[in-house]
Structures are given as structure tokens and as C-alpha cells.
Design a protein around this motif. Structure first.
Motif, PDB file in Angstrom:
ATOM      1  N   ALA A  36     -30.328  29.405 -28.191  1.00 43.73           N
ATOM      2  CA  ALA A  36     -31.696  29.721 -28.627  1.00 43.73           C
ATOM      3  C   ALA A  36     -32.855  29.326 -27.942  1.00 43.73           C
ATOM      4  N   THR A  37     -32.709  28.216 -27.190  1.00 42.94           N
ATOM      5  CA  THR A  37     -33.684  27.492 -26.500  1.00 42.94           C
ATOM      6  C   THR A  37     -33.824  28.319 -25.226  1.00 42.94           C
ATOM      7  N   LEU A  38     -32.654  28.732 -24.804  1.00 46.95           N
ATOM      8  CA  LEU A  38     -32.642  29.598 -23.357  1.00 46.95           C
ATOM      9  C   LEU A  38     -33.327  31.068 -23.756  1.00 46.95           C
ATOM     10  N   ASP A  39     -32.915  31.598 -24.703  1.00 42.60           N
ATOM     11  CA  ASP A  39     -33.476  32.868 -24.969  1.00 42.60           C
ATOM     12  C   ASP A  39     -35.267  32.598 -25.083  1.00 42.60           C
ATOM     13  N   ASP A  40     -35.632  31.638 -25.744  1.00 43.35           N
ATOM     14  CA  ASP A  40     -36.957  31.606 -25.971  1.00 43.35           C
ATOM     15  C   ASP A  40     -37.602  31.195 -24.527  1.00 43.35           C
ATOM     16  N   LEU A  41     -36.980  30.474 -23.772  1.00 40.42           N
ATOM     17  CA  LEU A  41     -37.551  30.117 -22.133  1.00 40.42           C
ATOM     18  C   LEU A  41     -37.538  31.540 -21.724  1.00 40.42           C
ATOM     19  N   LEU A  42     -36.507  32.447 -21.550  1.00 44.17           N
ATOM     20  CA  LEU A  42     -36.410  33.602 -20.780  1.00 44.17           C
ATOM     21  C   LEU A  42     -37.580  34.785 -21.451  1.00 44.17           C
ATOM     22  N   ALA A  43     -37.709  34.757 -22.743  1.00 48.50           N
ATOM     23  CA  ALA A  43     -38.671  35.803 -23.266  1.00 48.50           C
ATOM     24  C   ALA A  43     -40.051  34.888 -22.957  1.00 48.50           C
ATOM     25  N   GLY A  44     -40.305  33.885 -22.808  1.00 43.14           N
ATOM     26  CA  GLY A  44     -41.779  33.520 -22.694  1.00 43.14           C
ATOM     27  C   GLY A  44     -42.003  33.381 -21.129  1.00 43.14           C
TER      28      GLY A  44
END
Length: 625
Positions: free
Chosen positions: A302-310
Motif C-alpha cells: 500500500a505504501t508503494l501505491d501511495d508513493l507511485l500515485a504521489g
């Protein structure tokens, strides 16, 4: 100290970020603070209107806090109770960034001047506190983080001093700078070869006042080791991870030519909204037992998804993921070995192999590992360690990380040897690489990266340091590197086959990885990431500069597609896979994939031709202009 501040001191010592400070420091903070009472609905602070220079600590009652200016007419973003702090974002950044805080009922609050409390946030303990607080805010539904570069954290030009300058003079200049601008309490010393030392204000006081060293001491003598360094363009997340891992007070920022560009400290990261990944890193590192470790490991994707989306680029998200995996593996080793008191953590070096060794792991990647034991470890002890290492891999498997299907794990004898055994095996592989899967083992172990134990203990990397001198082995390794190219010859047929799928790892990424590994070995380079390998080996007859650059671009495209596809699979509740369903890709993505695969195939064909018609001594000669 005023006797009235003693109860406040005792209160602060029970709550972070004060609990980890020296009691004398807490006493100073308490003496500078005042205790205020607020009635229900009374405004405590509105830092959206005016910059705030104070920290607030809830002692009794409850406080409603709004962190988003656009939600001021809605319910509070969070409700704070005894021991909670607020106001530090505005205090540290000196900007009107919020929050607005209102007492929910009769409330007692400690109000602390920023000048007194800032040291609590400039320590590594304070940095961890900030990271965890920001991560918790994100989980409560605060605004998604936006990617920040380390460039954005540099506030002022650093004070640069000559190593021969006296400690007294440097301390005086630091004091002057502190009085005139918002300067970090440190001075930078150039050590040569792109290295820099840091001398902090606290370090100077300790040497001059506590240790009693003369003020005439050259400041260069106070620098023990070079300061940890990051480059312009690095992510703020990775920089803060480095700061925490090194337990450092400052990071030096340099450009690509290793020229000094600035210094950042823990307090600078208060303005960086990318601390969710750092917080998880800290949570993994501090997990009390394996169950807690597993619970926190489930948040990684979930952290990876947030970083990529950010806005973080795919290659940097992948690098952060590899860093989180390192932390997870280290903690798993520590927790498992704690249950084996007869085994010490000082007798071996643990290496990550494969994609994680190269810092290129994605959610579908296997966890490939190896271990090098000190030569004094007995066979019986080695056997006991292998059992424990099997338990480590069991923990990793429960965390959703699969072991290598071909058996490249530290629990197996082929991948856990003493340094002497590794040296002997390496000599055998290089003299007869066609036996005992020598080429395969060399390809695996060349990607090894020590992540636990003494990096100097391992002989694995040194085994292959002279590999390029063994022409027969290099020729066989090249053949092994090109062995996956058959699929590339019919790329168009593969891309449009009936089931409409394409294995992006086997059909495109592994060929680039293999070529880059061989190319780096051919020029004697020990770098690990595929992109760095291609760049360091470019400009030769085998790998011309333009071809190398095309492969770099192709690899980055492939990795980006792979990561995005796997994160989408996970968001849909499906297991990750390297097999892409082509109709699920956009026309642009399909076109980029096709072009990338063609580029890889062309590079393989060229290398194959060079290997057949050009003498091996000329493979690494400079390309013709």
C-alpha cells in the motif's frame, strides 16, 4: 529550576518526543513552558492565519484539530488527548501551514516556545516521531503525500570551514550564523575526493567544554568519519531512510560532480510529506516479535501505491521497496536468531541476491539469499544456522515473500558456506564453469549485496573480482546471458499470440539484466543496479554508448509497466504476476512494450555477432567513432 515546572517535566518525560531526551533537556523545556486553560469551543491556535512559533501538548481534556484548510467547516480531522502534541509543522517550517485547534471541552495545554523545543525535533528520535505522526495522519485520511526531492529540503547555504581552522573560531562563526539566519547548527569540512565532514554545534561544545580540549584544536581533528551523503535529485524519503539508518544528525547534499550543495537535518523533513514509507521502515525495524513484523509487512505494498500515485518515479519506488525488504529481512533475522541463544549474529554475513540484490525487486520477486560464514564456524554450527535460516525464510513467506523456486536460499548448503569454501568454489567455477552449474552460480552471486552482518566478512564478491581475466568463463557467461534471447526473435508472434499475454520478466527484463551483468563484469565493475551496469560498460565494441542508452530507456519502460501492472493486480485482489494481459494495457503502453522488446532483441543479436567474429580481447575495446 522553578519548582512549579517539575510536575510538567514529569508529565513530558512520559510522552514522546520528550521521553527519549536527556532529563536535563526536558527540564529546560519544562522551565520555558507555560500551562494554559481553555474552555469548550475556545480557539487554541489557528496556524492557517498566522505562522506559529510554539508547540502545544495536551495535558488534560480533548482538542479538535483541522489539518486541511478546505475542511474547516467540517468535523475535525483528528481529536487529540493527553500526551498528544500539535503545532509543530508550522513551528518548524515557519509557515502558515496549519493546524487550527479548538478545545472540545475544559482543556489544559502546555505551551512551549519553539526556541526551547526545537532540539526535540532535530534529533533522530524527533525525526522518527515526525515520520510516525505523519504516517498516522495519512492513515486517518489526511491528504495523500506528494513526492519531494531532497533539493526541496535545503534551506540555507552551509557554513564551510577549513580543516585547519580552530574549533573556537568555528564555534564563534556558528553562533553568529545562528543569530542572523535560520542556519543549521553545523559546519562542513571538505575532506577531498568528494567527501565531506560535519562538525555540529553540540559536538563542538562537548569537545571544548566537557572533554576540555583546547579551543586552538584544528576542527579537522574532530571529524572521525565522512558524513553520509545524498545527491540532488534523490528522494526525500530515501534521504530520511539513510539518516535514520546511519543514526546521523546531518546529511550532506552534493551534485553529480560531488560538489557541496547543502546540508539537511531531521527538522527539514518536517516539510516533506513523503514520510509514510519512512514510518513503515521504522515500524518494521522496531517490531517486537514476528507477528508484529508480519502485520506491518502487509502494509508495504500500500505504501508503494501511495508513493507511485504521489509522483515518485517507478525506479525510485522500486528502490524504496528494496529498502523496505532489506529492513524486513534484517528484522526477521534478528527475531529468529534471538530464539536461538546458542547462535551469534556476528559469525556470518547475509546477502540479498537477484533483483533485491540489485535493488530492483517488485511485489512478484523471489527472495534470493546467500550467507558467508567466518572461517572459524564449525560444520555443526553451520548446520544449526541453516535450520535457523530456514525459519527466517518461513517468516518471509508468511509475509508474502516467496523464496527462490530454484533453491537460492541461505538455508541450503550451496548458498551458505564459509569464506574459505566460497573461495574454493569460485576457483572451481572459474576454471571449469561448465561443471556444477558454475555459470549459473556466478550469475546469481555476482548480484549479491550484503545487508546483515559485517560487509567486509563476505568473500563472495571477491571471488568474482578477477572474473574478466578468465576468457573461457566470460565466453560461457555471455552464452548464458544470451540464452533467453530465443523468445525475443519472435517477439511479434509472442505479443499477438492467442491467449494475448506476454511474460515481461522472462521475455524482456531478464535479457536486459543478463546483458548488463555480463557487460559490467567485462569491464571489471562491481556496481549492481542494471541501469548503472549499462552506463559503466557503455562505449565498448560490445556495447556502444548509443546502444547502452537505448537499453537503459527500454529497461526503465519495462520496469515501470511491470510495477504499475502488479500494483493494479493487487488493488483488484489478484496475486501478482509477470504475465501481462495485453488487452488490459493502453495502446501507448503496448506500443512502448513492443519497442522496448525490439531494442533488447537487437542488442542481443549484435552481441551474439560480436562474440562470433571479434576476438575476445577486443570485446571491451573502445567503440569506433
Amino acid at each position: 529550576m522553578d519548582h512549579r515546572s517539575r510536575p510538567l517535566q514529569e508529565f513530558l518525560e512520559q510522552h514522546e518526543p520528550f521521553a527519549s531526551l536527556d532529563p536535563a533537556a526536558v527540564a529546560t523545556i519544562a522551565a520555558a513552558a507555560r500551562v494554559e486553560q481553555f474552555g469548550a469551543g475556545e480557539l487554541i491556535i489557528d496556524a492557517f492565519v498566522d505562522p506559529n512559533s510554539r508547540l502545544f501538548v495536551v495535558m488534560e481534556g480533548e482538542v479538535g484539530v483541522w489539518n486541511d484548510r478546505d475542511r474547516l467547516l467540517q468535523v475535525p480531522d483528528e481529536r487529540l488527548a493527553e500526551g498528544d502534541v500539535f503545532g509543530f509543522s508550522s513551528m518548524l517550517t515557519e509557515r502558515s501551514v496549519g493546524p487550527r485547534a479548538v478545545a472540545s471541552g475544559p482543556t489544559t495545554v502546555a505551551v512551549i516556545p519553539g526556541s526551547a523545543v526545537t532540539p526535540a525535533f532535530t534529533s533522530t528520535v524527533g525525526a522518527r516521531f515526525l515520520a510516525e505522526h505523519m504516517s498516522a495522519a495519512i492513515q486517518r485520511g489526511a491528504q495523500r503525500p506528494t513526492y519531494t526531492l531532497v533539493d526541496d529540503l535545503i534551506g540555507t547555504e552551509p557554513l564551510v570551514v577549513d580543516p585547519t581552522e580552530s574549533a573556537y573560531e568555528v564555534a564563534r562563526r556558528l553562533t553568529e550564523r545562528q543569530l542572523t539566519d535560520r542556519h543549521l547548527p553545523c559546519a562542513v569540512i571538505e575532506l577531498g575526493d568528494g567527501r565531506y565532514g560535519i562538525v555540529g554545534d553540540a559536538q563542538l561544545r562537548r569537545h571544548l567544554i566537557v572533554d576540555g580540549r583546547p579551543g586552538s584544536t584544528p576542527v579537522g581533528q574532530l571529524v572521525v568519519t565522512p558524513a553520509p551523503t545524498v545527491r540532488l535529485g534523490d528522494s526525500a524519503t530515501e534521504a530520511l531512510i539513510l539518516l535514520l539508518e546511519q543514526d546521523a544528525e546531518f546529511l550532506v547534499v552534493v551534485d553529480t560532480h560531488r560538489r557541496l550543495r547543502g546540508v539537511v537535518a531531521p527538522r527539514d523533513f518536517a516539510v516533506s510529506p513523503t514520510t509514510a514509507g519512512v514510518s513503515l521502515h521504522e515500524q518494521l525495524r522496531r517490531a517486537a516479535d514476528t507477528e508484529e513484523l508480519l502485520d506491518r509487512a502487509r502494509r508495504v505494498v500500500a505504501t508503494l501505491d501511495d508513493l507511485l500515485a504521489g509522483g515518485l518515479t517507478a525506479d525510485r519506488v522500486i528502490a524504496v521497496y528494496s529498502t523496505l525488504l532489506d529492513t524486513l529481512v534484517r528484522r526477521a533475522i534478528t527475531l529468529v536468531l534471538a530464539a536461538h541463544p546458542d547462535l551469534t549474529v556476528d559469525a556470518f554475513t547475509w546477502l540479498s541476491l537477484g533483483s533485491n540484490g540489485r535493488r530492483e525487486a517488485v511485489p512478484s520477486s523471489d527472495v534470493d539469499t546467500a550467507v558467508a560464514f567466518a572461517d572459524g564456524v564449525s560444520p555443526a554450527e553451520v548446520a544449526a544456522y541453516r535450520v535457523a535460516f530456514g525459519e527466517v525464510h518461513d517468516v518471509l513467506a508468511r509475509a508474502g515473500l516467496s523464496g527462490d523456486h530454484h533453491g537460492a536460499t541461505a538455508s541450503r548448503p550451496a548458498f551458505s558456506r564459509t569464506n574459505a569454501e566460497w573461495r574454493a568454489a569460485g576457483r572451481e567455477w572459474m576454471s571449469a564453469p561448465e561443471k556444477n552449474q558454475g555459470a549459473v552460480m556466478a550469475s546469481l552471486l555476482v548480484d549479491g549485496r550484503p545487508i546483515f552482518g559485517d560487509p567486509g566478512l563476505s568473500a563472495v564478491a571477491r571471488v568474482f573480482s578477477e572474473l574478466r581475466r578468465h576468457h573461457g568463463t566470460m565466453r560461457l557467461l555471455l552464452q548464458e546471458s544470451l540464452s533467453h534471447r530465443a523468445r525475443m526473435h519472435s517477439v511479434l508472434d509472442v505479443l499477438v499470440r492467442r491467449d494475448g499475454t506476454f511474460d515481461i520478466k522472462a521475455g524482456a527484463i531478464l535479457p536486459v539484466v543478463n546483458l548488463a551483468r555480463w557487460a559490467a563484469l567485462s569491464v571489471g565493475s562491481a556496481v549492481l543496479p542494471t541501469v548503472e551496469r549499462l552506463r559503466v560498460a557503455s562505449g565498448s565494441a560490445m556495447l556502444p554508448a548509443r546502444r547502452a542508452q537505448n537499453l537503459v530507456e527500454a529497461f526503465e519502460v519495462l520496469q515501470r509497466l511491470r510495477l504499475r501492472y502488479q500494483l493494479r493486480e493487487l488493488s483488484q485482489g489478484r496475486p501478482t504476476s509477470d504475465v501481462l494481459v495485453l488487452e488490459s494495457l493502453s495502446p501507448i503502453d503496448r506500443s512502448m512494450l513492443t519497442q522496448a522488446v525490439r531494442e533488447v532483441a537487437a542488442a542481443q543479436r549484435r552481441m551474439d555477432n560480436i562474440a562470433q567474429y571479434v576476438p575476445i580481447d577486443a570485446w571491451t575495446s573502445p567503440e569506433e567513432s
